[in-house]
Design a protein around this motif. Sequence first.
Motif, PDB file in Angstrom:
ATOM      1  N   LYS A   1      90.431  23.808  -9.074  1.00 16.87           N
ATOM      2  CA  LYS A   1      90.540  22.870  -7.951  1.00 16.87           C
ATOM      3  C   LYS A   1      89.193  22.855  -7.211  1.00 16.87           C
ATOM      4  CE  LYS A   1      94.268  24.592  -5.975  1.00 16.87           C
ATOM      5  NZ  LYS A   1      95.459  24.649  -5.087  1.00 16.87           N
ATOM      6  N   ILE A   2      88.321  21.968  -7.700  1.00 17.00           N
ATOM      7  CA  ILE A   2      86.936  21.931  -7.228  1.00 17.00           C
ATOM      8  C   ILE A   2      86.680  20.621  -6.491  1.00 17.00           C
ATOM      9  CG2 ILE A   2      84.515  22.071  -7.906  1.00 17.00           C
ATOM     10  CD1 ILE A   2      85.499  23.373 -10.557  1.00 17.00           C
ATOM     11  N   ALA A   3      86.263  20.729  -5.242  1.00 18.98           N
ATOM     12  CA  ALA A   3      85.912  19.548  -4.444  1.00 18.98           C
ATOM     13  C   ALA A   3      84.398  19.363  -4.461  1.00 18.98           C
ATOM     14  CB  ALA A   3      86.409  19.695  -3.019  1.00 18.98           C
ATOM     15  N   PHE A   4      83.983  18.120  -4.330  1.00 14.09           N
ATOM     16  CA  PHE A   4      82.555  17.807  -4.392  1.00 14.09           C
ATOM     17  C   PHE A   4      82.169  16.896  -3.229  1.00 14.09           C
ATOM     18  CE2 PHE A   4      79.083  15.369  -6.869  1.00 14.09           C
ATOM     19  CZ  PHE A   4      78.103  16.228  -6.395  1.00 14.09           C
TER      20      PHE A   4
ATOM     21  N   ALA B   1      92.119  19.861   5.501  1.00 12.47           N
ATOM     22  CA  ALA B   1      93.366  19.273   6.001  1.00 12.47           C
ATOM     23  C   ALA B   1      94.322  18.907   4.875  1.00 12.47           C
ATOM     24  CB  ALA B   1      93.048  18.033   6.835  1.00 12.47           C
ATOM     25  N   LEU B   2      93.871  18.954   3.632  1.00 11.36           N
ATOM     26  CA  LEU B   2      94.723  18.592   2.498  1.00 11.36           C
ATOM     27  C   LEU B   2      95.810  19.647   2.295  1.00 11.36           C
ATOM     28  CD1 LEU B   2      91.949  17.511  -0.057  1.00 11.36           C
ATOM     29  CD2 LEU B   2      93.422  16.009   1.308  1.00 11.36           C
TER      30      LEU B   2
ATOM     31  N   ALA C   1      83.243  16.273   6.357  1.00 11.57           N
ATOM     32  CA  ALA C   1      83.869  16.244   5.041  1.00 11.57           C
ATOM     33  C   ALA C   1      84.651  17.527   4.767  1.00 11.57           C
ATOM     34  CB  ALA C   1      82.796  16.042   3.968  1.00 11.57           C
ATOM     35  N   THR C   2      84.134  18.645   5.256  1.00  9.10           N
ATOM     36  CA  THR C   2      84.827  19.928   5.086  1.00  9.10           C
ATOM     37  C   THR C   2      86.163  19.923   5.817  1.00  9.10           C
ATOM     38  OG1 THR C   2      82.698  21.084   4.891  1.00  9.10           O
ATOM     39  CG2 THR C   2      84.634  22.421   5.423  1.00  9.10           C
ATOM     40  N   LYS C   3      86.168  19.377   7.027  1.00  7.56           N
ATOM     41  CA  LYS C   3      87.415  19.291   7.796  1.00  7.56           C
ATOM     42  C   LYS C   3      88.466  18.470   7.049  1.00  7.56           C
ATOM     43  CE  LYS C   3      85.097  19.636  12.308  1.00  7.56           C
ATOM     44  NZ  LYS C   3      84.726  18.912  13.557  1.00  7.56           N
TER      45      LYS C   3
END
Length: 336
Positions: free
Chosen positions: A180-183, A235-236, A229-231
């Motif tokens: 589960k990698i966010a970019f 929040a997901l 963007a981190t926030k």
Amino acid sequence: MVSMKDISIKCGVSVATVSKALNGQSDIGKQTALHIRKVAKEMGYFPNAAARALKTNRTNNLGVLFVDNMQSGLMHEYFSSLLNSIKAEAERNGYDVTFISSNIGQSKMSYLEHCRYRACDGVVIACADFNDPSVVELVQSEIPVVTIDHVFNDKTSILSNNVKGIKDLVEFLAEQGHRKIAFIHGEDTSVTQKRIASFYRTCQELGIAVPDHYVKSALYHDPASSAEATKELLALTDRPTCIMYPDDFSFMGGRNVLDERGLKIPDDISVTGYDGIFLSQILQPALTTVRQDTISMGREAAARLIESIENPKAAVAEQVMIDGQLLTGTSVKRIT
């Protein structure tokens, strides 16, 4: 100011002989030439730039176009290292460096007009909006140009291997068990497009699904936009186990948010950056990132430009790819 005539009187030779010695011509004796150059150095002689330009049709002046909307460039380690490398290679080859701008005192002029005003032999475009008509005008002019991290069909380009850099980061994350990698990526540039494509392609090759809401847009070298963007990612309901940031400096904004939320790196969430700036490696934990080889990029840019100036008939437009280096750091947790 010491002149060739002064040197000729001191050495007891003609001005023509002094000129030949200082210009490396071979039709005078070796010992005579060495003696003349030694005396010229002792007397503090420097060739007149205007006279040299008339003779060689060159000013030995390189322009550097550097447009940084975040106004952090000269203080940012990535850009300062790149620019210093350009300067060092230029000076090693006997060239001066002039920064190109569209604002000179109270006057407004195009980049091309400024280059002509400063009589630049050639220009390195180190950072700019390559869609800006003023930049396109400069690229399409008679002035030799080398670009960094952007490709024009008939110009030499020095490219950091962003595709490989992102691939190395994603593969390392996968090896550590992350799925589960966010970019968070930077603004829409050719660099960003390559990084996004490499991110999706590498994830597909590794069988890693990427939900649309895991990919966020921010700005390069801007901690504030990365913080926002981190926030959004935190929040997901199904938040990522790792967040990839557009660059090391932008990560600082994300780090502040994680600290505010009481999340510890890498125990609670893993992070990566890009650029490999010094600060990223003295932080605790050391940031997992890709160090871009700015020294090689700057050196190659200046060297290729000088080659095209001094040997234009043999100059061939090339894309020169410079690899970075994966720094594994300690900001990524191994998931078992």
